[in-house]
Design an enzyme around this catalytic site. Structure first.
Site, short mmCIF file in Angstrom:
data_model
loop_
_atom_site.label_atom_id
_atom_site.label_comp_id
_atom_site.label_asym_id
_atom_site.label_seq_id
_atom_site.Cartn_x
_atom_site.Cartn_y
_atom_site.Cartn_z
N GLU A 1 -7.41 -9.68 9.93
CA GLU A 1 -7.72 -10.33 8.65
C GLU A 1 -6.55 -11.16 8.15
O GLU A 1 -5.40 -10.75 8.28
CB GLU A 1 -7.91 -9.25 7.58
CG GLU A 1 -9.30 -8.73 7.42
CD GLU A 1 -9.35 -7.65 6.33
OE1 GLU A 1 -9.83 -6.57 6.63
OE2 GLU A 1 -8.89 -7.92 5.20
N CYS B 1 -1.71 -14.68 3.20
CA CYS B 1 -1.28 -13.34 3.53
C CYS B 1 -1.70 -13.06 4.96
O CYS B 1 -2.88 -13.12 5.29
CB CYS B 1 -1.95 -12.36 2.56
SG CYS B 1 -1.65 -10.64 2.98
N CYS C 1 -2.42 -0.19 12.47
CA CYS C 1 -1.08 0.19 11.99
C CYS C 1 -0.89 1.67 12.30
O CYS C 1 -1.85 2.44 12.31
CB CYS C 1 -0.99 -0.04 10.48
SG CYS C 1 0.63 0.30 9.77
N CYS D 1 -0.13 5.44 5.90
CA CYS D 1 -0.17 5.57 4.43
C CYS D 1 -1.57 6.00 4.01
O CYS D 1 -2.57 5.47 4.48
CB CYS D 1 0.21 4.25 3.75
SG CYS D 1 1.89 3.73 4.13
N CYS E 1 -4.34 3.53 2.55
CA CYS E 1 -4.47 2.23 3.19
C CYS E 1 -5.53 2.25 4.30
O CYS E 1 -5.53 3.15 5.15
CB CYS E 1 -3.13 1.81 3.77
SG CYS E 1 -3.18 0.21 4.59
N CYS F 1 -7.35 -3.85 1.57
CA CYS F 1 -6.77 -4.42 2.79
C CYS F 1 -7.28 -3.70 4.03
O CYS F 1 -7.17 -2.49 4.12
CB CYS F 1 -5.25 -4.26 2.77
SG CYS F 1 -4.46 -5.28 1.57
N1 SAH Z 1 3.18 -2.36 6.03
C1 SAH Z 1 3.60 -3.17 4.92
C2 SAH Z 1 2.52 -4.15 4.48
C3 SAH Z 1 1.32 -3.42 4.00
S1 SAH Z 1 0.17 -4.06 2.86
C4 SAH Z 1 4.01 -2.29 3.75
O1 SAH Z 1 3.78 -1.10 3.82
O2 SAH Z 1 4.59 -2.81 2.79
C5 SAH Z 1 0.98 -4.57 1.42
C6 SAH Z 1 1.00 -3.59 0.25
O3 SAH Z 1 -0.30 -3.12 -0.11
C7 SAH Z 1 1.84 -2.36 0.52
O4 SAH Z 1 2.64 -2.11 -0.58
C8 SAH Z 1 0.79 -1.29 0.70
O5 SAH Z 1 1.32 -0.02 0.47
C9 SAH Z 1 -0.25 -1.71 -0.30
N2 SAH Z 1 -1.60 -1.19 -0.10
C10 SAH Z 1 -2.24 -0.91 1.05
N3 SAH Z 1 -3.48 -0.43 0.83
C11 SAH Z 1 -3.63 -0.40 -0.51
C12 SAH Z 1 -4.69 -0.01 -1.36
N4 SAH Z 1 -5.84 0.48 -0.89
N5 SAH Z 1 -4.50 -0.12 -2.70
C13 SAH Z 1 -3.33 -0.61 -3.20
N6 SAH Z 1 -2.30 -0.99 -2.45
C14 SAH Z 1 -2.43 -0.89 -1.10
#
Ligand code: SAH
Length: 352
Positions: free
Chosen positions: A94, A107, A114, A118, A121, A335
């Protein structure tokens, strides 16, 4: 992947070496680089200032990687476009195009899937599929510029994947997208977001690039952070913040802290105060993200009142804070959600 080498992942210096190895003049590298990264041709035949013999030699040894656009969802609210691209090997990634008054922002994803795990996510639910190559990273921007007919002025590495877990390709990409013979983007218009791989943050800092580092903090104490992010078992908040200070010292770039607000987990005013105490002496900006619930987990978004109170407490401590504006609300799964749905459905997706 085909056996042929991915020429679009070669930076300028590597192309020059390749030309020399092929017994060609070094200046051919500049011509080829411009064809690929400025003109963005899809075949060697279009490189009309090269001899036919050289074009043939190139196509015997190299391929030109392009992403296949599988679908695009366009927001009726603000014109945000969510793209699904198929990469070599068949998997889908995406990318998102957003229009702001200061320019167009994209973006991009840095990995297919990944492995950081987390909890909130969607990108990490099925683990890591593969690292994206420099050409996969560049192509997300090239395809979007072609499809929209608009120039992209800002790039954020905040899509699926952990950029610091695909360090070499990401660093190469940063060099290539800012190369004067290619898109020639300013480093200052690029943001890299990481969950906090400490040694890699330090390595990036030592390169002294002018890109913005965004650090996904999401908690003000190690116990809470561990509940949300497995990487917190490896590096403490202290270690992560030390690396951020080091990044600032090396680059002079203000740090962005990302903090996703989850109701009942990390969103109280007390936690805002703890966060303020942690980052007070760092030149930083806090970006609050009301968590985007994914159906596989039962995290709940903080109420608007709680989000505002959290922000006010940070500001009271003189910390610059913003709430992430939700772009393309009508087309937005969290995301990686869209990708997951499409991957599950297999080939049912619309072709556009
Ligand atoms: N791996 C990188 C990029 C990830 S996405 C990182 O961890 O920073 C970018 C941001 O979106 C990150 O801060 C991630 O923690 C957050 N994120 C991912 N899924 C999310 C969700 N469902 N709700 C809110 N923030 C989210």
């Amino acid at each position: 992947m085909e056996d042929k080498k991915d020429i679009k992942s070669y930076n300028y210096i590597e192309l020059e070496q390749e030309m020399k190895a092929m017994g060609e003049k070094a200046f051919r590298a500049k011509q080829i680089y411009q064809w690929l990264h400025k003109e963005r041709v899809k075949s060697f035949d279009e490189m009309t200032n090269l001899s036919k013999a050289l074009r043939e030699k190139l196509s015997e040894n190299f391929m030109i990687n392009t992403l296949e656009q599988v679908d695009v969802l366009i927001s009726k609210i603000d014109g945000t476009r969510k793209y699904l691209f198929r990469i070599q090997g068949g998997s889908i990634i995406e990318s998102v195009f957003m229009k702001y008054h200061h320019g167009n922002s994209v973006c991009i994803s840095t990995q297919s899937g990944c492995r950081m795990g987390c909890k909130f996510c969607a990108s990490t639910l099925n683990g890591l599929e593969r690292n994206l190559t420099p050409s996969d990273l560049l192509e997300q921007i090239y395809r979007i510029e072609e499809d929209t007919g608009e120039k992209v002025s800002n790039i954020v590495l905040m899509g699926s994947g952990e950029p610091m877990d695909n360090f070499d390709n990401v660093v190469k990409f940063l060099g290539m997208i800012t190369d004067e013979y290619g898109k020639n983007l300013s480093q200052r218009n690029i943001t890299v977001s990481t969950c906090g791989l400490v040694p890699k943050i330090r390595e990036l800092a030592d390169m002294k690039l002018q890109i913005t580092l965004a650090l996904s903090l999401h908690a003000s104490d190690d116990e809470t952070r561990k509940e949300l992010m497995p990487i917190a078992n490896k590096y403490t908040i202290d270690e992560v913040l030390d690396a951020c200070r080091y990044y600032f010292d090396q680059t002079g770039r203000r740090i962005t802290f990302e903090y996703s607000l989850v109701a009942g987990v990390n969103d109280t005013v007390e936690e805002a105060q703890k966060l303020a105490n942690l980052v007070k002496r760092i030149n930083c900006h806090v970006n609050l993200i009301p968590v985007n619930p994914i159906k596989e987990r039962d995290f709940v978004q903080s109420e608007n009142k709680a989000v505002q109170a959290f922000k006010s407490r940070l500001e009271k401590n003189k910390i610059n804070a913003t709430i992430r504006r939700e772009m393309g609300r009508d087309i937005n799964g969290a995301c990686g959600q869209l990708r997951n749905e499409v991957m599950k459905k297999g080939e049912e997706v619309r072709n556009v």
